[in-house]
Design a protein around this motif. Structure first.
Motif, short mmCIF file in Angstrom:
data_model
loop_
_atom_site.label_atom_id
_atom_site.label_comp_id
_atom_site.label_asym_id
_atom_site.label_seq_id
_atom_site.Cartn_x
_atom_site.Cartn_y
_atom_site.Cartn_z
N ASN A 212 63.80 20.43 11.17
CA ASN A 212 64.91 19.47 11.15
C ASN A 212 65.12 18.83 9.79
N THR A 213 64.48 19.39 8.75
CA THR A 213 64.62 18.83 7.42
C THR A 213 65.84 19.42 6.72
N PRO A 214 66.23 18.84 5.59
CA PRO A 214 67.42 19.34 4.85
C PRO A 214 67.29 20.80 4.40
N LYS A 215 68.23 21.23 3.61
CA LYS A 215 68.38 22.62 3.19
C LYS A 215 67.13 23.25 2.58
N ASP A 216 66.24 22.48 1.99
CA ASP A 216 65.08 23.06 1.31
C ASP A 216 64.03 23.61 2.27
N CYS A 217 64.32 23.58 3.55
CA CYS A 217 63.41 24.09 4.58
C CYS A 217 63.36 25.62 4.54
N ASP A 218 62.15 26.17 4.51
CA ASP A 218 61.97 27.62 4.65
C ASP A 218 61.81 27.88 6.16
N CYS A 219 62.92 27.89 6.86
CA CYS A 219 62.91 27.96 8.33
C CYS A 219 62.26 29.23 8.84
N GLN A 220 62.42 30.33 8.12
CA GLN A 220 61.81 31.59 8.55
C GLN A 220 60.29 31.46 8.56
N GLN A 221 59.74 30.88 7.49
CA GLN A 221 58.29 30.68 7.39
C GLN A 221 57.81 29.71 8.49
N ILE A 222 58.54 28.68 8.73
CA ILE A 222 58.15 27.70 9.76
C ILE A 222 58.18 28.34 11.14
N ARG A 223 59.16 29.19 11.39
CA ARG A 223 59.22 29.90 12.68
C ARG A 223 58.01 30.83 12.84
N ARG A 224 57.59 31.46 11.73
CA ARG A 224 56.38 32.30 11.79
C ARG A 224 55.15 31.44 12.09
N GLN A 225 55.09 30.26 11.50
CA GLN A 225 53.98 29.34 11.77
C GLN A 225 53.97 28.90 13.23
N LEU A 226 55.14 28.64 13.78
CA LEU A 226 55.23 28.28 15.19
C LEU A 226 54.79 29.43 16.09
N GLN A 227 55.21 30.64 15.74
CA GLN A 227 54.79 31.81 16.52
C GLN A 227 53.27 31.98 16.44
N ASN A 228 52.70 31.81 15.26
CA ASN A 228 51.25 31.89 15.10
C ASN A 228 50.56 30.82 15.94
N PHE A 229 51.10 29.61 15.92
CA PHE A 229 50.53 28.54 16.72
C PHE A 229 50.48 28.95 18.19
N ASP A 230 51.59 29.47 18.69
CA ASP A 230 51.66 29.86 20.10
C ASP A 230 50.68 31.00 20.41
N GLU A 231 50.55 31.96 19.51
CA GLU A 231 49.61 33.06 19.72
C GLU A 231 48.16 32.57 19.69
N ALA A 232 47.90 31.57 18.89
CA ALA A 232 46.53 31.04 18.76
C ALA A 232 46.08 30.27 20.00
N MET A 233 47.00 29.86 20.83
CA MET A 233 46.67 29.01 21.98
C MET A 233 45.68 29.65 22.96
N ILE A 234 45.59 30.97 22.97
CA ILE A 234 44.66 31.62 23.90
C ILE A 234 43.30 31.93 23.27
N HIS A 235 43.12 31.56 22.01
CA HIS A 235 41.88 31.89 21.28
C HIS A 235 40.94 30.69 21.23
N PRO A 236 39.64 30.97 21.15
CA PRO A 236 39.02 32.27 21.19
C PRO A 236 39.08 32.90 22.59
N THR A 237 39.41 34.17 22.61
CA THR A 237 39.53 34.91 23.86
C THR A 237 38.16 35.45 24.28
N ARG A 238 38.10 36.04 25.46
CA ARG A 238 36.87 36.70 25.91
C ARG A 238 36.46 37.80 24.93
#
Length: 176
Positions: free
Chosen positions: A130-156
């Protein structure tokens, strides 16, 4: 002297899970599992398994100080990292932590896996969208995706791989 000492620093519980799994996989009764922040005296051991949570690509100072106090020991490192499941990055982390070890130690290797992060991390990324134009939204979306993937770790599987790592470390010491 113990055969094995597992010492760890865990902020979110991820590294504690790995430490507990490594401890359970170690043979015999001559072993101990210690949270670095709960004790100041550490028994001597033949093999040390030292665990850490990753902060800015390395371990916290307390783990570094513990490692720098070891001399002439067999030492294996393990850790958890919220940032991506990337073996090359994990090698860089292990190298930055290994620097704390004196050269007279026998370095057995490292095991690092992904771990879940606190919800505040996701909220920080979301607020950056939600920040102004200087936001690297693509990178932030990748970070959010990584966050979501990490939620199940450490796995069995992560836990099984940590136990296998411990077994391999023991075999390395036996073969020397």
């Amino acid at each position: 002297m113990l055969d094995y000492l597992v010492v760890y620093d865990s902020e979110t519980g991820n590294t504690k899970k790995i430490a507990t799994e490594i401890f359970a996989s170690l043979p015999g009764m001559s072993k101990d599992l210690i949270n670095l922040h709960e004790r100041t005296d550490f028994p001597e051991a033949k093999i040390y398994f030292v665990g850490f949570c990753v902060h800015r690509g390395t371990c916290r100072l307390e783990i570094g100080n513990f490692l720098s106090g070891l001399s002439g020991k067999s030492v294996a490192l393990f850790g958890t990292c919220g940032a991506g499941n990337n073996p090359e990055y994990y090698k860089e982390i292990a190298s930055s932590v290994r620097i704390w070890l004196e050269d007279d130690n026998h370095y057995l290797g490292s095991f690092i896996c992904q771990g879940k992060m606190p919800l505040a991390v996701r909220q920080k990324y979301e607020s950056l969208l939600n920040t102004p134009k200087d936001c690297d939204c693509q990178q932030i979306r990748r970070q959010l995706q990584n966050f979501d993937e990490a939620m199940i770790h450490p796995t069995r599987t992560d836990l099984e791989n940590a136990a296998l790592f411990a077994t391999e470390c023991i075999e390395k010491v036996k073969s020397v």
